[in-house]
Design an enzyme around this catalytic site. Structure first.
Site, PDB file in Angstrom:
ATOM      1  N   LYS A 232      -7.347 -17.420   6.334  1.00 18.03           N
ATOM      2  CA  LYS A 232      -7.682 -16.903   8.200  1.00 18.03           C
ATOM      3  C   LYS A 232      -9.147 -18.063   8.902  1.00 18.03           C
ATOM      4  O   LYS A 232      -9.388 -17.582   9.577  1.00 18.03           O
ATOM      5  CB  LYS A 232      -8.078 -15.526   8.266  1.00 18.03           C
ATOM      6  CG  LYS A 232      -6.609 -14.688   7.841  1.00 18.03           C
ATOM      7  CD  LYS A 232      -7.062 -13.246   7.256  1.00 18.03           C
ATOM      8  CE  LYS A 232      -5.807 -12.589   7.235  1.00 18.03           C
ATOM      9  NZ  LYS A 232      -4.758 -13.178   6.013  1.00 18.03           N
TER      10      LYS A 232
ATOM     11  N   ASP B  43     -22.368  -4.941  -6.394  1.00 15.80           N
ATOM     12  CA  ASP B  43     -21.455  -4.325  -5.796  1.00 15.80           C
ATOM     13  C   ASP B  43     -22.209  -3.227  -4.649  1.00 15.80           C
ATOM     14  O   ASP B  43     -22.897  -3.110  -4.981  1.00 15.80           O
ATOM     15  CB  ASP B  43     -20.133  -3.666  -6.508  1.00 15.80           C
ATOM     16  CG  ASP B  43     -19.024  -4.015  -5.209  1.00 15.80           C
ATOM     17  OD1 ASP B  43     -18.103  -4.601  -5.485  1.00 15.80           O
ATOM     18  OD2 ASP B  43     -19.053  -3.090  -4.585  1.00 15.80           O
TER      19      ASP B  43
ATOM     20  N   ARG C 148      -0.354  -7.406  16.527  1.00 15.68           N
ATOM     21  CA  ARG C 148      -2.311  -6.793  16.265  1.00 15.68           C
ATOM     22  C   ARG C 148      -3.151  -7.852  16.851  1.00 15.68           C
ATOM     23  O   ARG C 148      -2.855  -9.173  16.180  1.00 15.68           O
ATOM     24  CB  ARG C 148      -2.761  -5.787  14.883  1.00 15.68           C
ATOM     25  CG  ARG C 148      -2.309  -5.081  14.108  1.00 15.68           C
ATOM     26  CD  ARG C 148      -1.967  -4.047  12.666  1.00 15.68           C
ATOM     27  NE  ARG C 148      -1.585  -6.000  11.969  1.00 15.68           N
ATOM     28  CZ  ARG C 148      -1.973  -5.359  11.024  1.00 15.68           C
ATOM     29  NH1 ARG C 148      -2.224  -3.621  10.036  1.00 15.68           N
ATOM     30  NH2 ARG C 148      -2.370  -6.756   9.759  1.00 15.68           N
TER      31      ARG C 148
ATOM     32  N   VAL D 246      -3.250 -12.189  -1.514  1.00 17.87           N
ATOM     33  CA  VAL D 246      -3.386 -11.919  -2.486  1.00 17.87           C
ATOM     34  C   VAL D 246      -1.941 -10.273  -3.265  1.00 17.87           C
ATOM     35  O   VAL D 246      -2.476  -9.762  -2.119  1.00 17.87           O
ATOM     36  CB  VAL D 246      -4.250 -11.688  -3.752  1.00 17.87           C
ATOM     37  CG1 VAL D 246      -5.005 -12.747  -3.870  1.00 17.87           C
ATOM     38  CG2 VAL D 246      -5.302 -11.039  -2.968  1.00 17.87           C
TER      39      VAL D 246
END
Length: 613
Positions: A411, A315, A541, A449
């Site tokens: 998406k 990460d 948006r 989620v």
């Protein structure tokens, strides 16, 4: 010391009751008159009393009648009394038969029933007496009134629990159940007063303070329907968790909790092939990029349970990596765990990591995902989601990883925003590599989620805490939702099924109106929508759709052996051409950043960033 005194006191009372029981049996046997008893029988009574006392006290001791907490006495204790009395009286019958003692044999049948009644009344009477002394019956009016939904085993257990714990100051006063055969019946003293259609009426008539849904086996659809009805009352609504959440399948008051949004949006439990997942992960080196994020961290949690040879958390954000590392070290001290701080954009750093650890399985969850934020920063979305994915894919190929599983999104289908377009290119990278590499490249595509970082749920909760308003972009906007653990379970299952080149599409269930979601969250927080907390519409948006899609028109889907997972038909992507397009994209970001959207449309022809629906 006090315990021993209590046991001794109970033994003395039992001895008295045993003697009275035997004498009363004679009295009943000889037509309610001791004068009818012959002298031959009378002279045996003292001897019988001594033997019966010894045998019965021993039987009571063996069946732990002196070890139970009689303030909680119930069916289990009563059964022990019956069994101990039956065996001891049977033993006495055998004794007098073998010794030829002059005693009417029917005496011990009568004694058995008297023993059960007297010994049981002593124990259960203590519980009743204790409740009266403590004011549990007298002070019922001061208690919170509970309406239970569900007249089954769970409801019966909860009623007992409430009775046993007066300190909770909660009293079940009525039960709702849809079974017609249970109407008017009593469950542990509480009456079934109607079906779900009567909830609002009963809540008003009985001045109910709290409603508890006590049906662990109920489907999410049923829970949603019941909550919708209950929300028309002024009562607080709570729930007993589902059977899948009741790990030990025991019911207790302590397990009652508030209804949460997952209860209303959840679906039937997922059936996983743990053997298949285990064969993918067990004794292998597994890397999770973006391992500190909401999806990545849950991947790490579930992967850890399958005993990997080593788990690498990669990460860019040290705090997230630190948190999940500490959590896993506590839960799985035996786990070979490594936390690596690195950015997937930096190819040399990634190569060093892959060279050192040689991961067998890569779950690629590192990505920028916030639609409005990425619309304002398109080049950053491209660097992370496209260049980063390409870097990790090239490393997986170069260093011989067995499988590469990328986390994608709905998406990416007919994208109207830069984030979706970059994820579609990432899918194309995966499909292109699968045709040339020994590594099995796959992607898993799903919708929103619940509770993930930056999702609508935490935003709504924060707005409610601040007193509103709750902002919804459009009254008709809908989204697919899935819990984080559910999504990750299916990602692991899909990863285990993969052969290379697939885009797995998860069954997201029924779409949910965001407006309905907002109203439910307000109700769950104890407020009235548009009265206590206002809902405001702000307009769509940039890059936002009214609805999301899970498939491109040309893909189509095929079923898999798991009914929650489908496979989209692979589309041909030429790796060499895609590499050239990505390199051109690098140049455009450096020299003509304002043209990135136009060029993205060349790579992803169905990317429509102008015609936002």
């Amino acid at each position: 010391m006090i315990y021993k005194v209590r046991v001794l006191f109970l033994i003395v009372l039992d001895i008295i009751l045993i003697n009275i029981s035997l004498l009363l049996a004679y009295f009943l046997r000889f037509e309610l008159s001791f004068g009818n008893i012959s002298s031959e029988f009378i002279k045996e009574i003292p001897h019988l009393i001594l033997i019966a006392t010894i045998i019965k006290i021993a039987a009571f001791y063996i069946f732990k009648l002196y070890n139970s907490l009689w303030k909680y006495a119930g069916i289990y204790e009563l059964m022990n009394i019956i069994i101990a009395s039956f065996l001891s009286n049977t033993f006495m019958l055998g004794y007098v038969f073998l010794t030829q003692t002059h005693v009417p044999r029917s005496i011990f049948i009568i004694t058995f029933f008297i023993d059960c009644f007297s010994i049981g009344a002593l124990r259960l009477g203590y519980r009743v007496f204790r409740r009266i002394i403590r004011g549990e019956v007298i002070l019922i009016r001061n208690n919170k009134k509970i309406l239970l939904i569900g007249a089954g085993d769970a409801g019966a257990s909860l009623i007992n629990e409430f009775h046993l714990h007066p300190e909770l100051k909660s009293t079940p006063v009525a039960i709702i159940d849809d079974s017609r055969g249970k109407q008017g019946k009593k469950l542990n003293g509480v009456t079934v007063v109607g079906t779900r259609n009567d909830i609002v009426r009963v809540a008003q008539e009985k001045d109910i303070d709290e409603i508890v849904i006590a049906i662990p086996s109920a489907s999410p659809k049923t829970i949603n329907e019941l909550f919708s009805i209950c929300s028309n009352t002024k009562c607080k609504v709570k729930i007993l968790p589902s059977l899948s959440q009741l790990i030990d399948e025991t019911v207790s008051v302590q397990k009652i909790r508030d209804v949460n949004i997952e209860d209303l949006l959840g679906r039937d439990p997922i059936k996983l092939d743990n053997n298949e997942i285990g064969s993918l992960i067990s004794e292998r080196v597994v890397m999770v990029t973006g391992g500190g994020g909401s999806i990545g961290s849950e991947l790490c949690r579930q992967i850890a349970a399958f005993s990997p040879k080593q788990l690498i958390i990669l990460d860019n954000y040290e705090n997230n990596a630190y948190d999940i590392q500490n959590e896993l070290l506590v839960k799985h001290p035996e786990l070979n765990l490594v936390a690596v701080i690195a950015n997937v954009r930096e190819k040399p750093r990634l190569e060093n990591i892959f060279r050192g650890y040689k991961p067998d399985i890569i779950f690629h969850a590192a990505a920028h995902k916030h639609v409005p934020l990425m619309e304002a920063n398109p080049t950053e979305a491209i660097k992370n989601n496209i260049f980063g994915t390409l870097n990790v894919a090239e490393c997986a190929d170069k260093f011989g990883a067995k499988r590469f599983v990328m986390i994608s999104t709905d998406k990416a289908v007919n994208p109207t925003n830069i984030m979706g377009a970059t994820k579609r290119v990432a899918e194309m990278i995966i499909q292109a590599f699968s045709k040339h590499s020994k590594t099995e490249f796959v992607a898993v595509r799903f919708g929103n989620v619940l509770g993930s970082n930056g999702s609508v749920i935490p935003l709504f909760k924060k707005q409610i805490e601040q007193g509103g308003p709750v902002t919804v972009t459009d009254p008709e906007i809908i989204r697919y939702f899935m819990t984080i653990p559910e999504a990750v379970q299916l990602v692991l299952q899909a990863g285990a099924m993969a052969k290379g080149g697939e885009i797995f599409v998860l069954d997201m269930g029924e779409p949910v109106k965001i407006y309905d979601l907002a109203r439910n969250l307000i109700k769950l927080s104890g407020f009235e929508p548009d009265v206590d907390i206002k809902i405001e519409f702000t307009g769509l948006r940039p890059g936002e759709k009214l609805y999301e899609e899970l498939l491109l028109a040309e893909e189509g889907i095929e079923a898999t052996k798991n009914n929650k997972i489908y496979v989209a038909k692979p589309l041909h992507t030429d790796l060499a051409i895609l590499r050239r397009e990505i390199e051109c994209l690098r140049d455009i970001i450096i020299n003509n950043a304002d043209q990135v959207r136009d060029y993205m449309k060349i790579i992803v022809p169905n990317y429509d960033y102008k015609d936002i629906v």
